[in-house]
Design a protein around this motif. Sequence first.
Motif, PDB file in Angstrom:
ATOM      1  N   LYS A  43       0.871  -1.174   0.000  1.00  0.00           N
ATOM      2  CA  LYS A  43       0.000   0.000   0.000  1.00  0.00           C
ATOM      3  C   LYS A  43       0.906   1.221   0.000  1.00  0.00           C
ATOM      4  N   VAL A  44       0.645   2.156  -0.936  1.00  0.00           N
ATOM      5  CA  VAL A  44       1.499   3.330  -1.083  1.00  0.00           C
ATOM      6  C   VAL A  44       0.664   4.591  -1.194  1.00  0.00           C
ATOM      7  N   TYR A  51      -3.928   7.234  -2.548  1.00  0.00           N
ATOM      8  CA  TYR A  51      -3.610   5.964  -1.914  1.00  0.00           C
ATOM      9  C   TYR A  51      -3.927   4.846  -2.892  1.00  0.00           C
ATOM     10  N   ALA A  52      -3.011   3.884  -3.031  1.00  0.00           N
ATOM     11  CA  ALA A  52      -3.205   2.805  -3.993  1.00  0.00           C
ATOM     12  C   ALA A  52      -2.427   1.576  -3.541  1.00  0.00           C
ATOM     13  N   THR A  53      -2.668   0.470  -4.245  1.00  0.00           N
ATOM     14  CA  THR A  53      -1.964  -0.778  -3.992  1.00  0.00           C
ATOM     15  C   THR A  53      -1.096  -1.083  -5.207  1.00  0.00           C
ATOM     16  N   VAL A  54       0.143  -1.481  -4.963  1.00  0.00           N
ATOM     17  CA  VAL A  54       1.056  -1.794  -6.065  1.00  0.00           C
ATOM     18  C   VAL A  54       0.554  -3.053  -6.761  1.00  0.00           C
ATOM     19  N   ALA A  55       0.371  -2.970  -8.092  1.00  0.00           N
ATOM     20  CA  ALA A  55      -0.147  -4.092  -8.868  1.00  0.00           C
ATOM     21  C   ALA A  55       0.890  -4.641  -9.850  1.00  0.00           C
ATOM     22  N   ASP A  56       1.852  -3.815 -10.289  1.00  0.00           N
ATOM     23  CA  ASP A  56       2.822  -4.253 -11.281  1.00  0.00           C
ATOM     24  C   ASP A  56       4.146  -3.548 -11.039  1.00  0.00           C
ATOM     25  N   THR A  57       5.234  -4.318 -10.946  1.00  0.00           N
ATOM     26  CA  THR A  57       6.559  -3.745 -10.722  1.00  0.00           C
ATOM     27  C   THR A  57       7.571  -4.234 -11.745  1.00  0.00           C
ATOM     28  N   GLY A  64       2.719  -0.023 -11.721  1.00  0.00           N
ATOM     29  CA  GLY A  64       1.272  -0.113 -11.860  1.00  0.00           C
ATOM     30  C   GLY A  64       0.615  -0.023 -10.499  1.00  0.00           C
ATOM     31  N   LEU A  65      -0.298   0.931 -10.339  1.00  0.00           N
ATOM     32  CA  LEU A  65      -0.995   1.113  -9.066  1.00  0.00           C
ATOM     33  C   LEU A  65      -2.476   0.853  -9.253  1.00  0.00           C
ATOM     34  N   GLU A  66      -3.040   0.040  -8.363  1.00  0.00           N
ATOM     35  CA  GLU A  66      -4.473  -0.242  -8.388  1.00  0.00           C
ATOM     36  C   GLU A  66      -5.151   0.768  -7.469  1.00  0.00           C
ATOM     37  N   VAL A  67      -5.898   1.681  -8.055  1.00  0.00           N
ATOM     38  CA  VAL A  67      -6.539   2.750  -7.299  1.00  0.00           C
ATOM     39  C   VAL A  67      -7.953   2.380  -6.873  1.00  0.00           C
ATOM     40  N   ALA A  68      -8.548   1.415  -7.547  1.00  0.00           N
ATOM     41  CA  ALA A  68      -9.865   0.881  -7.210  1.00  0.00           C
ATOM     42  C   ALA A  68      -9.858  -0.574  -7.679  1.00  0.00           C
ATOM     43  N   PRO A  69     -10.764  -1.391  -7.178  1.00  0.00           N
ATOM     44  CA  PRO A  69     -10.774  -2.793  -7.605  1.00  0.00           C
ATOM     45  C   PRO A  69     -10.893  -2.911  -9.131  1.00  0.00           C
ATOM     46  N   GLY A  70      -9.869  -3.484  -9.751  1.00  0.00           N
ATOM     47  CA  GLY A  70      -9.867  -3.674 -11.185  1.00  0.00           C
ATOM     48  C   GLY A  70      -9.376  -2.490 -11.991  1.00  0.00           C
ATOM     49  N   THR A  73      -3.564   1.867 -12.874  1.00  0.00           N
ATOM     50  CA  THR A  73      -2.997   2.989 -13.620  1.00  0.00           C
ATOM     51  C   THR A  73      -1.478   2.904 -13.570  1.00  0.00           C
ATOM     52  N   THR A  74      -0.819   3.447 -14.569  1.00  0.00           N
ATOM     53  CA  THR A  74       0.638   3.409 -14.648  1.00  0.00           C
ATOM     54  C   THR A  74       1.203   4.747 -14.182  1.00  0.00           C
ATOM     55  N   TRP A  75       2.160   4.688 -13.279  1.00  0.00           N
ATOM     56  CA  TRP A  75       2.774   5.880 -12.696  1.00  0.00           C
ATOM     57  C   TRP A  75       4.294   5.766 -12.816  1.00  0.00           C
ATOM     58  N   VAL A  76       4.966   6.893 -12.822  1.00  0.00           N
ATOM     59  CA  VAL A  76       6.417   6.918 -12.715  1.00  0.00           C
ATOM     60  C   VAL A  76       6.759   6.538 -11.274  1.00  0.00           C
ATOM     61  N   ARG A  77       7.779   5.710 -11.102  1.00  0.00           N
ATOM     62  CA  ARG A  77       8.140   5.268  -9.740  1.00  0.00           C
ATOM     63  C   ARG A  77       8.425   6.452  -8.808  1.00  0.00           C
ATOM     64  N   ALA A  78       8.959   7.527  -9.349  1.00  0.00           N
ATOM     65  CA  ALA A  78       9.294   8.693  -8.524  1.00  0.00           C
ATOM     66  C   ALA A  78       8.051   9.345  -7.925  1.00  0.00           C
TER      67      ALA A  78
END
Length: 139
Positions: A43-44, A51-57, A64-70, A73-78
């Motif tokens: 959780k980040v 606030y989101a859950t890491v889904a893809d690294t 990849g951050l999961e902001v809602a179930p399913g 979204t793709t974010w820059v790690r920074a």
Amino acid sequence: MESFILPLFLLLIVLPLFLASRKQKKAMQEMQQLQGSLEVGDKVMTTSGLYATVADTTDDETIGLEVAPGVVTTWVRAAVRERVQPPAEASETTGESTDETVGLPETNGLASELADDKDGSDAEKATTSVGGKDAKKDD
């Protein structure tokens, strides 16, 4: 005596700059270490407060951050600011209360005044129309 003023002045200028740069460098290293150690399921919170859950690294630059179930979204790690704990774990480890009303400012008392006036005695005072004329009909 005057020959000591210039070196002392330079020392007073350079020393705080040196200490501040060391502190900033240490904070930057900790941030890079955090962003590199993220795993799926963490959780980040992002720098924008999301606030989101890491889904893809799998990518080194993005995450990849999961902001809602399913919804991933793709974010820059920074953009990841910190790893957060779920509220239940945070209250167990710190001993703090998870009650959201603690520390909130008190209301101005309007709600309690309205709750006290359940018989509607003041309702007659508040029945005016937009033009300012009395909305009650005289019987």
